[in-house]
Write an enzyme that holds these catalytic residues in place. Structure first.
Site, mmCIF file in Angstrom:
data_model
loop_
_atom_site.group_PDB
_atom_site.id
_atom_site.type_symbol
_atom_site.label_atom_id
_atom_site.label_comp_id
_atom_site.label_asym_id
_atom_site.label_seq_id
_atom_site.Cartn_x
_atom_site.Cartn_y
_atom_site.Cartn_z
ATOM 1 C CG ASP A 109 -4.064 -5.597 -4.488
ATOM 2 O OD1 ASP A 109 -5.181 -5.187 -4.134
ATOM 3 O OD2 ASP A 109 -3.198 -5.995 -3.677
ATOM 4 C CG HIS A 156 -1.996 -0.981 1.210
ATOM 5 N ND1 HIS A 156 -1.827 -2.265 1.674
ATOM 6 C CD2 HIS A 156 -3.286 -0.900 0.772
ATOM 7 C CE1 HIS A 156 -2.955 -2.939 1.529
ATOM 8 N NE2 HIS A 156 -3.861 -2.136 0.982
#
Length: 447
Positions: A349, A278
């Site tokens: 993702d 992230h």
């Protein structure tokens, strides 16, 4: 499909049949001759005797073919999807390979974005959730937006609802324990563990369908390394690849039985990564031998169980495609398609994660070029749509590549529509889900 390969992968036989065909043909010929029958060569047209009238044959409609593909849809559903997308303009085609993100809790905002950009659908996060009534309004509004856009198949309405810490419908849907409990249950009592894991996924799928969802971004197939794994941890079913494989396989079958599209993640494995994608690009520095022996095992099991979709991570996999996120690397998709024989929907993702935003220009285009079929949550859905349209019009993206991706997504939704139509959501779905959650928790604590 990827890197110029697999353009017809969706409706081919499993690749293992390629080398078997000559052997099968030879065996059939020997048997036919031994039985006194006229021998014919398989996969080649039989010659017609001169002067003999040719009997007209009826051409088979490929859209009527009910042969199931390994990842769910029938050959006919895939053929139907291909016919549909072949007639779309660039704007609509680009939209069908994007699952958008939106901010706030207004259902009208999500629906407007889907309708205007022709998006496949949306991913609902905790930021978008107020309560059950509002969630139902959101999923209904997005479904109506897709229908108003002339699409006769369901929207992709997905959510991260893994259980444990990653449950974006907290307070709305049943709370399930973290997926690690499934691994614990299977390790303690394999038969019972598999059964409660499958039932947990089945009831989760039914409950999500009742709320208007068509996809779940689960199960997690990553094999964790334990305390040194800051991102996956208890989201992983196990540190043991075989136990993880059993848990993932059971979950996939449970979701399939419920008529909900599951998304096995994060290929080719995030459990041994010691950083958070992230925030930025993180390395998986295993050699190929260890990757196959460890991280790929649960994904292989998921494919064998009929996984409809696989999510590709943003990890820098040194043994396969060093220096770039896996989701942007053609060799990663080749690994998924060729080594694991996966022909279903390859999902990225979230494209708003730091591992992508800090390393890749126009990630939506780069992911499609590499072999992705569905782009999940770009940082800016409008900008992502615009970049894909521009790449189509400039020729950077081959139209057949994007049509192939969009057709798989449409076929997947036709499958979901058909299976869900035959599996009604029971009136006591909440009670069933709560019972399944308790059973998984109990079985997971027996170890």
């Amino acid at each position: 499909m990827t890197g110029g390969k697999h353009t017809e992968s969706g409706d081919q036989q499993r690749r293992g049949w390629r080398w078997m065909r000559p052997a099968i043909a030879g065996t059939v010929l020997v048997l036919a001759a031994g039985a006194g029958a006229a021998a014919v060569t398989l996969w080649e047209p039989t010659e017609v005797e001169p002067g003999r009238p040719v009997v007209a044959t009826t051409k088979t409609d490929p859209t009527k073919d009910t042969t199931p593909l390994a990842w769910g849809p029938t050959r006919g559903e895939l053929a139907t999807a291909r016919e549909l997308v072949a007639g779309w303009d660039d704007d609509k085609l680009a939209g069908q390979v994007i699952v958008g993100r939106y901010h706030g809790t207004d259902p009208r905002k999500a629906a407007k974005m889907v309708r205007k950009l022709h998006l496949a659908g949306v991913s609902v996060t905790g930021e978008n959730v107020v309560d059950e009534a509002q969630v139902r309004k959101t999923t209904a509004a997005v479904s109506r937006a897709v229908a108003a856009d002339g699409r006769s198949f369901p929207a992709v309405i997905g959510v991260d609802q893994e259980g444990g810490v990653v449950s974006h419908l907290r307070g709305v849907a049943t709370e399930f324990p973290e997926f690690a409990r499934a691994g614990d249950a299977i390790e303690a009592k394999p038969g019972k563990g598999v059964a409660v894991t499958s039932e947990a996924a089945r009831t989760t799928g039914l409950e999500l369908r009742d709320l208007g969802f068509t996809w779940a971004f689960a199960p997690v197939a990553d094999v964790t390394i334990g305390a040194a794994d800051p991102t996956i941890g208890s989201r992983s079913p196990s540190e043991d690849p075989k136990i993880a494989a059993a848990a993932v396989s059971a979950a996939v079958q449970g979701y399939n039985a419920a008529g909900l599209v599951s998304t096995t993640k994060h290929f080719p494995g995030h459990g041994a990564v010691t950083g958070d994608t992230h925030l930025g690009l993180q390395e998986l520095d295993f050699g190929m031998k260890k990757l196959k022996r460890r991280d790929l095992v649960p994904f292989d099991a998921a494919v064998d169980a009929g996984a409809p979709a696989v999510m590709v991570s943003h990890v820098d996999v040194k043994a396969v495609a060093p220096g770039k996120p896996a989701s942007m690397a053609a060799p990663i998709y080749d690994l998924l398609r060729d080594d694991l024989d996966f022909d279903g929907v390859a999902v990225t993702d979230s494209l708003g994660m730091g591992a992508v935003t800090t390393t890749t220009k126009k990630p939506s285009v780069a992911a499609l070029e590499a072999g992705a079929d569905l782009l999940l949550m770009p940082a800016n859905s409008k900008a992502a749509h615009r970049s894909v349209v521009k790449a189509l019009r400039s020729g950077r993206l081959d139209r057949s590549r994007v049509e192939d991706a969009a057709a798989k997504v449409v076929a997947m939704q036709l499958w979901q529509q058909r299976i869900a139509g035959g599996v009604p959501v029971p009136e006591d779905v909440r009670e069933q889900a709560e019972k399944a959650s308790a059973a998984l928790s109990e079985a997971g604590s027996e170890g």
